[in-house]
Design a protein around this motif. Structure first.
Motif, PDB file in Angstrom:
ATOM      1  N   ALA A 195      70.988 -48.077  34.751  1.00 14.86           N
ATOM      2  CA  ALA A 195      70.721 -48.626  33.412  1.00 14.86           C
ATOM      3  C   ALA A 195      72.009 -49.129  32.770  1.00 14.86           C
ATOM      4  N   LYS A 196      73.095 -48.373  32.920  1.00 12.18           N
ATOM      5  CA  LYS A 196      74.382 -48.792  32.351  1.00 12.18           C
ATOM      6  C   LYS A 196      74.872 -50.094  32.974  1.00 12.18           C
ATOM      7  N   ILE A 197      74.640 -50.236  34.265  1.00  9.48           N
ATOM      8  CA  ILE A 197      75.058 -51.455  34.962  1.00  9.48           C
ATOM      9  C   ILE A 197      74.247 -52.641  34.469  1.00  9.48           C
ATOM     10  N   GLU A 198      72.953 -52.423  34.221  1.00  8.80           N
ATOM     11  CA  GLU A 198      72.105 -53.518  33.740  1.00  8.80           C
ATOM     12  C   GLU A 198      72.594 -54.026  32.377  1.00  8.80           C
ATOM     13  N   LYS A 199      73.125 -53.144  31.565  1.00  8.03           N
ATOM     14  CA  LYS A 199      73.706 -53.559  30.274  1.00  8.03           C
ATOM     15  C   LYS A 199      74.875 -54.515  30.514  1.00  8.03           C
ATOM     16  N   ILE A 200      75.714 -54.197  31.488  1.00  2.00           N
ATOM     17  CA  ILE A 200      76.841 -55.071  31.834  1.00  2.00           C
ATOM     18  C   ILE A 200      76.324 -56.426  32.314  1.00  2.00           C
ATOM     19  N   HIS A 201      75.275 -56.403  33.142  1.00  2.00           N
ATOM     20  CA  HIS A 201      74.671 -57.655  33.599  1.00  2.00           C
ATOM     21  C   HIS A 201      74.199 -58.491  32.413  1.00  2.00           C
ATOM     22  N   THR A 240      74.723 -65.289  41.819  1.00  2.00           N
ATOM     23  CA  THR A 240      74.812 -64.714  43.167  1.00  2.00           C
ATOM     24  C   THR A 240      75.436 -63.323  43.141  1.00  2.00           C
ATOM     25  N   PHE A 241      76.505 -63.177  42.377  1.00  2.00           N
ATOM     26  CA  PHE A 241      77.181 -61.886  42.229  1.00  2.00           C
ATOM     27  C   PHE A 241      76.200 -60.833  41.709  1.00  2.00           C
ATOM     28  N   THR A 242      75.421 -61.211  40.697  1.00  2.00           N
ATOM     29  CA  THR A 242      74.473 -60.271  40.106  1.00  2.00           C
ATOM     30  C   THR A 242      73.316 -59.999  41.060  1.00  2.00           C
ATOM     31  N   ALA A 243      72.844 -61.031  41.758  1.00  2.00           N
ATOM     32  CA  ALA A 243      71.754 -60.849  42.723  1.00  2.00           C
ATOM     33  C   ALA A 243      72.136 -59.825  43.784  1.00  2.00           C
ATOM     34  N   ASN A 244      73.373 -59.878  44.247  1.00  2.00           N
ATOM     35  CA  ASN A 244      73.830 -58.925  45.262  1.00  2.00           C
ATOM     36  C   ASN A 244      73.847 -57.499  44.729  1.00  2.00           C
ATOM     37  N   GLN A 245      74.191 -57.344  43.462  1.00  4.10           N
ATOM     38  CA  GLN A 245      74.168 -56.008  42.870  1.00  4.10           C
ATOM     39  C   GLN A 245      72.737 -55.520  42.682  1.00  4.10           C
ATOM     40  N   ASP A 254      63.906 -75.499  33.130  1.00  9.64           N
ATOM     41  CA  ASP A 254      64.941 -76.444  33.557  1.00  9.64           C
ATOM     42  C   ASP A 254      66.242 -76.233  32.793  1.00  9.64           C
ATOM     43  N   SER A 255      66.195 -75.433  31.725  1.00 10.90           N
ATOM     44  CA  SER A 255      67.369 -75.201  30.888  1.00 10.90           C
ATOM     45  C   SER A 255      68.213 -74.060  31.443  1.00 10.90           C
ATOM     46  N   MET A 256      69.461 -74.358  31.792  1.00  7.30           N
ATOM     47  CA  MET A 256      70.350 -73.312  32.312  1.00  7.30           C
ATOM     48  C   MET A 256      70.631 -72.260  31.246  1.00  7.30           C
ATOM     49  N   ILE A 257      70.753 -72.690  29.997  1.00  8.18           N
ATOM     50  CA  ILE A 257      70.980 -71.735  28.913  1.00  8.18           C
ATOM     51  C   ILE A 257      69.796 -70.784  28.801  1.00  8.18           C
ATOM     52  N   GLN A 258      68.581 -71.320  28.818  1.00  9.45           N
ATOM     53  CA  GLN A 258      67.395 -70.479  28.698  1.00  9.45           C
ATOM     54  C   GLN A 258      67.264 -69.543  29.886  1.00  9.45           C
ATOM     55  N   LEU A 259      67.627 -70.034  31.074  1.00  6.82           N
ATOM     56  CA  LEU A 259      67.571 -69.194  32.269  1.00  6.82           C
ATOM     57  C   LEU A 259      68.507 -67.986  32.119  1.00  6.82           C
ATOM     58  N   LEU A 260      69.698 -68.237  31.591  1.00  2.00           N
ATOM     59  CA  LEU A 260      70.647 -67.142  31.347  1.00  2.00           C
ATOM     60  C   LEU A 260      70.123 -66.207  30.261  1.00  2.00           C
ATOM     61  N   ARG A 261      69.477 -66.748  29.244  1.00  2.00           N
ATOM     62  CA  ARG A 261      68.916 -65.911  28.168  1.00  2.00           C
ATOM     63  C   ARG A 261      67.763 -65.049  28.688  1.00  2.00           C
ATOM     64  N   TYR A 262      66.927 -65.615  29.543  1.00  2.00           N
ATOM     65  CA  TYR A 262      65.864 -64.818  30.155  1.00  2.00           C
ATOM     66  C   TYR A 262      66.467 -63.642  30.925  1.00  2.00           C
ATOM     67  N   ALA A 263      67.479 -63.949  31.723  1.00  2.00           N
ATOM     68  CA  ALA A 263      68.128 -62.906  32.519  1.00  2.00           C
ATOM     69  C   ALA A 263      68.753 -61.844  31.618  1.00  2.00           C
ATOM     70  N   GLN A 264      69.408 -62.281  30.548  1.00  2.00           N
ATOM     71  CA  GLN A 264      70.008 -61.343  29.598  1.00  2.00           C
ATOM     72  C   GLN A 264      68.933 -60.421  29.021  1.00  2.00           C
ATOM     73  N   HIS A 265      67.826 -61.002  28.573  1.00  2.00           N
ATOM     74  CA  HIS A 265      66.734 -60.216  27.992  1.00  2.00           C
ATOM     75  C   HIS A 265      66.208 -59.177  28.981  1.00  2.00           C
ATOM     76  N   ASN A 266      65.980 -59.605  30.218  1.00  2.00           N
ATOM     77  CA  ASN A 266      65.420 -58.693  31.222  1.00  2.00           C
ATOM     78  C   ASN A 266      66.371 -57.545  31.537  1.00  2.00           C
ATOM     79  N   GLU A 267      67.661 -57.854  31.620  1.00  2.00           N
ATOM     80  CA  GLU A 267      68.638 -56.801  31.903  1.00  2.00           C
ATOM     81  C   GLU A 267      68.712 -55.802  30.748  1.00  2.00           C
TER      82      GLU A 267
END
Length: 200
Positions: free
Chosen positions: A129-135, A48-53, A85-98
């Protein structure tokens, strides 16, 4: 000298970025709902925090298009389908995209905007771009904790904060139930990762 904005690649890149940020916001909102259903409130809060940013990033890019109000911009682009359905994979997808936004997409968009003479737009791309690295780093950190089964367990005694009521628990693991507000373990986070708790 700047080229005509309406004929620029920067105009299209801004709309691509707006579309990407808008979709990221929705993906993270979906991720937050999935985490909530899994009783992982701390992961819900991260999404949610990241979505708002991401919403703010989208608004910044969109506002650069103000002089084209009333027009329609047609773009092409590729956007991820991060469903699992995997929360870990969901976080990894998000990490990759950022990281992709940081490493490739926004750096290229910033360079093009600079070449075309749109320096304010280039600055927005480069700063965001710098913020996306932090995400990406944040998503990766929480994926690591889940993978290592250390989201609620520590090798050493530490402080844990309940994100619902603020109760601080000291121990090598977060309590199953908060003794103050009765919320489940999913609301606990290491104190050093809790919002607004850094030492000045």
């Amino acid at each position: 000298m700047s080229m005509n904005f309406n004929n620029s690649e920067t105009k299209d890149n801004l709309m691509r970025a707006f579309a990407g940020e808008s979709q990221a916001r929705n993906r993270y909102t979906f991720g937050a709902s999935q985490a909530k259903n899994a009783n992982l409130h701390v992961i819900e809060a991260v999404f949610t925090f990241t979505a708002n940013q991401e919403k703010e990033h989208g608004e910044i890019f969109y506002n650069h298009l103000k002089e084209l109000a009333g027009d329609t911009i047609h773009i092409d682009g590729g956007y991820p389908v991060d469903i699992t359905d995997s929360m870990i994979q969901l976080l990894r997808y998000a990490q990759h995209n950022e990281y992709e936004e940081h490493d490739d997409v926004y750096s290229a968009f910033g360079q093009k905007a600079s070449e075309e003479g749109f320096l304010a737009v280039a600055n927005s791309f480069n700063q965001i771009a710098k913020i996306e690295k932090i995400h990406g780093d944040r998503f990766g950190m929480f994926a690591d904790l889940l993978e290592q089964n250390k989201l609620f367990v520590s090798d050493v005694e530490c402080d844990w904060m309940c994100l619902n009521c603020g109760h601080i628990h000291k121990g090598t693991s977060a309590p199953q139930i908060c003794p103050v507000c009765q919320h489940n373990q999913g609301f606990f986070v290491r104190l050093e990762l809790a919002p607004f708790t850094g030492v000045i």
